[in-house]
Design a protein around this motif. Structure first.
Motif, PDB file in Angstrom:
ATOM      1  N   ARG A   1     -42.049   1.057  24.188  1.00 11.37           N
ATOM      2  CA  ARG A   1     -40.933   1.811  23.958  1.00 11.37           C
ATOM      3  C   ARG A   1     -39.697   0.621  24.425  1.00 11.37           C
ATOM      4  O   ARG A   1     -39.794   0.095  25.391  1.00 11.37           O
ATOM      5  CB  ARG A   1     -40.629   3.045  25.111  1.00 11.37           C
ATOM      6  CG  ARG A   1     -39.455   3.691  24.710  1.00 11.37           C
ATOM      7  CD  ARG A   1     -39.422   5.071  25.687  1.00 11.37           C
ATOM      8  NE  ARG A   1     -38.634   5.935  25.119  1.00 11.37           N
ATOM      9  CZ  ARG A   1     -38.086   7.300  25.332  1.00 11.37           C
ATOM     10  NH1 ARG A   1     -38.956   7.890  26.344  1.00 11.37           N
ATOM     11  NH2 ARG A   1     -37.107   8.307  24.653  1.00 11.37           N
ATOM     12  N   LEU A   2     -38.851   0.385  23.393  1.00  7.81           N
ATOM     13  CA  LEU A   2     -37.883  -0.554  23.598  1.00  7.81           C
ATOM     14  C   LEU A   2     -36.737  -0.054  24.572  1.00  7.81           C
ATOM     15  O   LEU A   2     -36.231  -0.365  25.718  1.00  7.81           O
ATOM     16  CB  LEU A   2     -36.993  -0.859  22.315  1.00  7.81           C
ATOM     17  CG  LEU A   2     -35.935  -1.743  22.408  1.00  7.81           C
ATOM     18  CD1 LEU A   2     -36.159  -3.166  23.235  1.00  7.81           C
ATOM     19  CD2 LEU A   2     -35.129  -2.106  21.044  1.00  7.81           C
ATOM     20  N   SER A   3     -36.341   1.433  24.330  1.00  6.14           N
ATOM     21  CA  SER A   3     -35.206   1.955  25.257  1.00  6.14           C
ATOM     22  C   SER A   3     -35.320   3.583  24.646  1.00  6.14           C
ATOM     23  O   SER A   3     -36.513   3.763  24.061  1.00  6.14           O
ATOM     24  CB  SER A   3     -34.017   1.406  24.560  1.00  6.14           C
ATOM     25  OG  SER A   3     -33.601   1.893  23.107  1.00  6.14           O
ATOM     26  N   LYS A   4     -34.375   4.269  24.929  1.00  8.30           N
ATOM     27  CA  LYS A   4     -34.265   5.684  24.661  1.00  8.30           C
ATOM     28  C   LYS A   4     -33.441   6.056  23.544  1.00  8.30           C
ATOM     29  O   LYS A   4     -32.894   7.145  23.206  1.00  8.30           O
ATOM     30  CB  LYS A   4     -33.798   6.588  25.845  1.00  8.30           C
ATOM     31  CG  LYS A   4     -34.761   6.545  27.038  1.00  8.30           C
ATOM     32  CD  LYS A   4     -34.435   7.450  28.148  1.00  8.30           C
ATOM     33  CE  LYS A   4     -35.393   7.421  29.398  1.00  8.30           C
ATOM     34  NZ  LYS A   4     -35.029   8.262  30.542  1.00  8.30           N
ATOM     35  N   LYS A   5     -32.741   4.946  22.905  1.00 11.28           N
ATOM     36  CA  LYS A   5     -31.775   4.952  21.852  1.00 11.28           C
ATOM     37  C   LYS A   5     -32.473   4.651  20.321  1.00 11.28           C
ATOM     38  O   LYS A   5     -33.482   4.079  20.080  1.00 11.28           O
ATOM     39  CB  LYS A   5     -30.800   3.754  22.061  1.00 11.28           C
ATOM     40  CG  LYS A   5     -29.793   4.206  23.134  1.00 11.28           C
ATOM     41  CD  LYS A   5     -29.405   5.367  23.319  1.00 11.28           C
ATOM     42  CE  LYS A   5     -28.467   5.724  24.601  1.00 11.28           C
ATOM     43  NZ  LYS A   5     -28.008   6.998  24.943  1.00 11.28           N
ATOM     44  N   PRO A   6     -31.930   5.399  19.448  1.00 10.33           N
ATOM     45  CA  PRO A   6     -32.714   5.045  18.121  1.00 10.33           C
ATOM     46  C   PRO A   6     -32.727   3.709  17.682  1.00 10.33           C
ATOM     47  O   PRO A   6     -31.934   2.929  17.822  1.00 10.33           O
ATOM     48  CB  PRO A   6     -31.789   5.993  17.151  1.00 10.33           C
ATOM     49  CG  PRO A   6     -30.812   6.833  18.285  1.00 10.33           C
ATOM     50  CD  PRO A   6     -30.704   6.163  19.493  1.00 10.33           C
ATOM     51  N   ILE A   7     -33.786   3.366  16.826  1.00 10.36           N
ATOM     52  CA  ILE A   7     -33.793   2.115  16.090  1.00 10.36           C
ATOM     53  C   ILE A   7     -33.803   2.405  14.653  1.00 10.36           C
ATOM     54  O   ILE A   7     -34.722   2.851  13.881  1.00 10.36           O
ATOM     55  CB  ILE A   7     -35.305   1.361  16.686  1.00 10.36           C
ATOM     56  CG1 ILE A   7     -35.265   1.236  17.918  1.00 10.36           C
ATOM     57  CG2 ILE A   7     -35.530   0.238  15.883  1.00 10.36           C
ATOM     58  CD1 ILE A   7     -36.682   0.845  18.534  1.00 10.36           C
ATOM     59  N   ARG A   8     -32.480   1.903  14.055  1.00 11.04           N
ATOM     60  CA  ARG A   8     -32.335   2.184  12.622  1.00 11.04           C
ATOM     61  C   ARG A   8     -32.682   0.955  11.909  1.00 11.04           C
ATOM     62  O   ARG A   8     -32.962   1.083  10.665  1.00 11.04           O
ATOM     63  CB  ARG A   8     -30.939   2.616  12.446  1.00 11.04           C
ATOM     64  CG  ARG A   8     -30.390   3.914  13.143  1.00 11.04           C
ATOM     65  CD  ARG A   8     -29.028   4.277  12.898  1.00 11.04           C
ATOM     66  NE  ARG A   8     -28.865   5.499  13.818  1.00 11.04           N
ATOM     67  CZ  ARG A   8     -27.508   5.845  14.141  1.00 11.04           C
ATOM     68  NH1 ARG A   8     -26.649   4.833  13.961  1.00 11.04           N
ATOM     69  NH2 ARG A   8     -27.176   6.658  14.745  1.00 11.04           N
ATOM     70  N   ALA A   9     -32.608  -0.382  12.338  1.00  9.40           N
ATOM     71  CA  ALA A   9     -32.544  -1.292  11.644  1.00  9.40           C
ATOM     72  C   ALA A   9     -34.329  -1.849  11.249  1.00  9.40           C
ATOM     73  O   ALA A   9     -34.834  -1.500  12.422  1.00  9.40           O
ATOM     74  CB  ALA A   9     -32.016  -2.571  12.501  1.00  9.40           C
ATOM     75  N   GLN A  10     -34.512  -2.362  10.353  1.00  6.68           N
ATOM     76  CA  GLN A  10     -35.791  -2.837   9.961  1.00  6.68           C
ATOM     77  C   GLN A  10     -36.067  -3.739  10.933  1.00  6.68           C
ATOM     78  O   GLN A  10     -35.392  -4.852  11.231  1.00  6.68           O
ATOM     79  CB  GLN A  10     -35.920  -3.408   8.554  1.00  6.68           C
ATOM     80  CG  GLN A  10     -37.279  -3.740   8.226  1.00  6.68           C
ATOM     81  CD  GLN A  10     -37.103  -4.109   6.727  1.00  6.68           C
ATOM     82  OE1 GLN A  10     -36.214  -4.786   6.128  1.00  6.68           O
ATOM     83  NE2 GLN A  10     -38.191  -4.208   5.875  1.00  6.68           N
ATOM     84  N   PRO A  11     -37.316  -3.859  11.655  1.00  2.00           N
ATOM     85  CA  PRO A  11     -37.616  -4.902  12.522  1.00  2.00           C
ATOM     86  C   PRO A  11     -37.857  -6.222  11.689  1.00  2.00           C
ATOM     87  O   PRO A  11     -37.888  -6.199  10.512  1.00  2.00           O
ATOM     88  CB  PRO A  11     -39.136  -4.467  12.958  1.00  2.00           C
ATOM     89  CG  PRO A  11     -39.105  -2.787  12.845  1.00  2.00           C
ATOM     90  CD  PRO A  11     -38.340  -2.658  11.557  1.00  2.00           C
ATOM     91  N   LEU A  12     -37.601  -7.359  12.348  1.00  2.00           N
ATOM     92  CA  LEU A  12     -37.409  -8.537  11.911  1.00  2.00           C
ATOM     93  C   LEU A  12     -38.842  -9.330  12.405  1.00  2.00           C
ATOM     94  O   LEU A  12     -39.003  -9.721  13.475  1.00  2.00           O
ATOM     95  CB  LEU A  12     -36.399  -9.515  12.236  1.00  2.00           C
ATOM     96  CG  LEU A  12     -36.213 -10.855  11.920  1.00  2.00           C
ATOM     97  CD1 LEU A  12     -36.140 -10.893  10.492  1.00  2.00           C
ATOM     98  CD2 LEU A  12     -34.918 -11.399  12.601  1.00  2.00           C
ATOM     99  N   VAL A  13     -39.518  -9.764  11.285  1.00  3.16           N
ATOM    100  CA  VAL A  13     -41.041 -10.383  11.590  1.00  3.16           C
ATOM    101  C   VAL A  13     -40.877 -11.855  11.567  1.00  3.16           C
ATOM    102  O   VAL A  13     -40.526 -12.094  10.276  1.00  3.16           O
ATOM    103  CB  VAL A  13     -42.197  -9.945  10.869  1.00  3.16           C
ATOM    104  CG1 VAL A  13     -43.294 -10.413  11.181  1.00  3.16           C
ATOM    105  CG2 VAL A  13     -42.372  -8.280  11.269  1.00  3.16           C
TER     106      VAL A  13
END
Length: 398
Positions: free
Chosen positions: A364-376
């Motif tokens: 869990r990064l945070s309690k907020k939405p993650i909308r952007a595609q992760p960057l690998v």
């Protein structure tokens, strides 16, 4: 006439907050498995933040990477460079002139950065919600040039050679001189739909050609040197009884693998196209408002119900489907080694095995939405939530 912009359509309530699930037509997110036991080990390397992130703009802000540095921006006027290994801030600039003494960048007063940065060499380019593009020294953040375009810039500029290519929300593309910001060419898609998803897919530039998904469900190829259209192919038909039914925005990235392009559209199809000629190779129904990713022999996508799919890239046949995250309004997928990684509306990051879709890890990064595609990048994945929280993760096996 200014077109209307939607954020995820029926998912808008879910994206705006986690407590609106009693509203009609909005499904509650599938609960996460409380007895989940990871089969892969995830190490959080560092976390940082950039201003207020995308905030309430509905955009999918994503970092850019070059030469060991992450470049990040926010809609409240913050622009920064982070060491990609440690997360340490290398430089940070603010355009805001608000506050007790009005400190800030007078030339970029209250610039609402949008779409994310694009970078190549020592040039960083970024657009704003009020139709400006700024060229910045990537080494220290000092300003180089400013250009004005016709509308808000909702995707990262592409910095390629002596050009910076910028896409605007009114359907235009601009080729700007990378040294001065002077306009070299412009391309107008013509009439754009009055109803569209919020944001634009990022530009793909390869072999002297720009590829993009359009607001009316087309895959378009343009010449890089002058913006001339080479060809286009349909990703969606735009059929239906209502305006929402007919909405067919291609809002994700176009992916190139070898000489084959892959793209998809909302209310449309997943399509493979021969890059040089624009000839369609295969097509299958698949509705999504995010990007797809490709690795090995498979394509990975998240449909508009947030089910994760894997397809055979050579013909589009189903390989597997994971519905454990249905209605969790996932980000676009990204492939990290032997895993597919996505973020969700509650700030969780999930890893699935590329072989069968089985869930392998969760953080869990945070309690907020993650909308952007992760960057690998290599063995590390960078994830950003809508409030500008950024996390770097490395994944191994038990």
């Amino acid at each position: 006439m200014k077109r209307a912009l939607l954020v995820g359509l029926v998912s808008v309530a879910a994206l705006a907050g986690c407590h609106s699930f009693k509203k009609e037509n909005v499904q509650p997110p599938t609960p996460l498995d409380k007895d989940f036991k990871p089969t892969a080990q995830v190490t959080r390397l560092w976390t940082s933040s950039i201003g207020k992130g995308a905030g309430e703009s509905g955009l999918r802000l994503r970092p850019a990477f070059a030469d060991g540095v992450l470049y990040v921006a926010s809609t409240d006027g913050k622009l920064a460079a982070l060491d990609a290994t440690s997360g340490k801030t290398l430089w940070s600039k603010s355009s805001s002139t608000k506050g007790w003494f009005g400190w800030g960048d007078k030339k970029r007063k209250d610039a609402f950065y949008a779409g994310g940065p694009g970078v190549s060499g020592d040039l960083l380019a970024i657009g704003t919600l009020d139709g400006h593009v700024y060229g910045v020294n990537a080494k220290d953040g000092s300003p180089r040039w400013e250009a004005t375009v016709s509308s808000e810039v909702l995707s990262a500029p592409a910095v390629v050679g002596n050009l910076v290519v910028v896409r605007t929300g009114d359907g235009r593309l601009y080729g700007l001189d990378s040294t001065s910001g002077e306009r070299r060419w412009a391309y107008d898609q013509g009439n754009v739909p009055l109803l569209s998803l919020r944001g634009n897919g990022p530009l793909l530039v390869a072999n002297g050609v720009i590829f993009l998904g359009s607001d009316n469900g087309k895959l378009v190829a343009l010449r890089l040197d002058n913006g001339e259209k080479l060809w286009e192919q349909s990703l969606a038909s735009g059929e239906g009884r209502t305006e929402i039914d007919r909405l067919n925005d291609a809002d994700g990235a176009i992916v190139l693998d070898g000489s084959t392009l892959y793209g998809a559209a909302y209310h449309g199809n997943l399509v493979a196209v021969d890059g040089p000629s624009g000839r369609p190779l295969w097509s299958r129904p698949f509705s999504t408002f995010t990007s797809v990713d490709v690795s090995g022999n498979a394509l990975y996508g998240v449909n508009d119900d947030s089910q994760v799919w894997a397809f055979d890239k050579n013909g589009g046949a189903d390989m597997w489907k994971n519905d454990k995250f249905k209605y969790r309004w996932l980000s676009a997928p990204a492939v990290q080694g032997n895993y597919v990684v996505v973020g969700d509306l509650e700030g969780y990051v999930h890893w699935m095995q590329t072989s069968d879709g089985a869930v392998a890890a969760r953080e869990r990064l945070s309690k907020k939405p993650i909308r952007a595609q992760p960057l690998v990048v290599g063995d590390t994945v960078y994830v950003e939530d809508v409030k500008g929280r950024i996390g770097a993760y490395r994944l191994g096996t038990h």
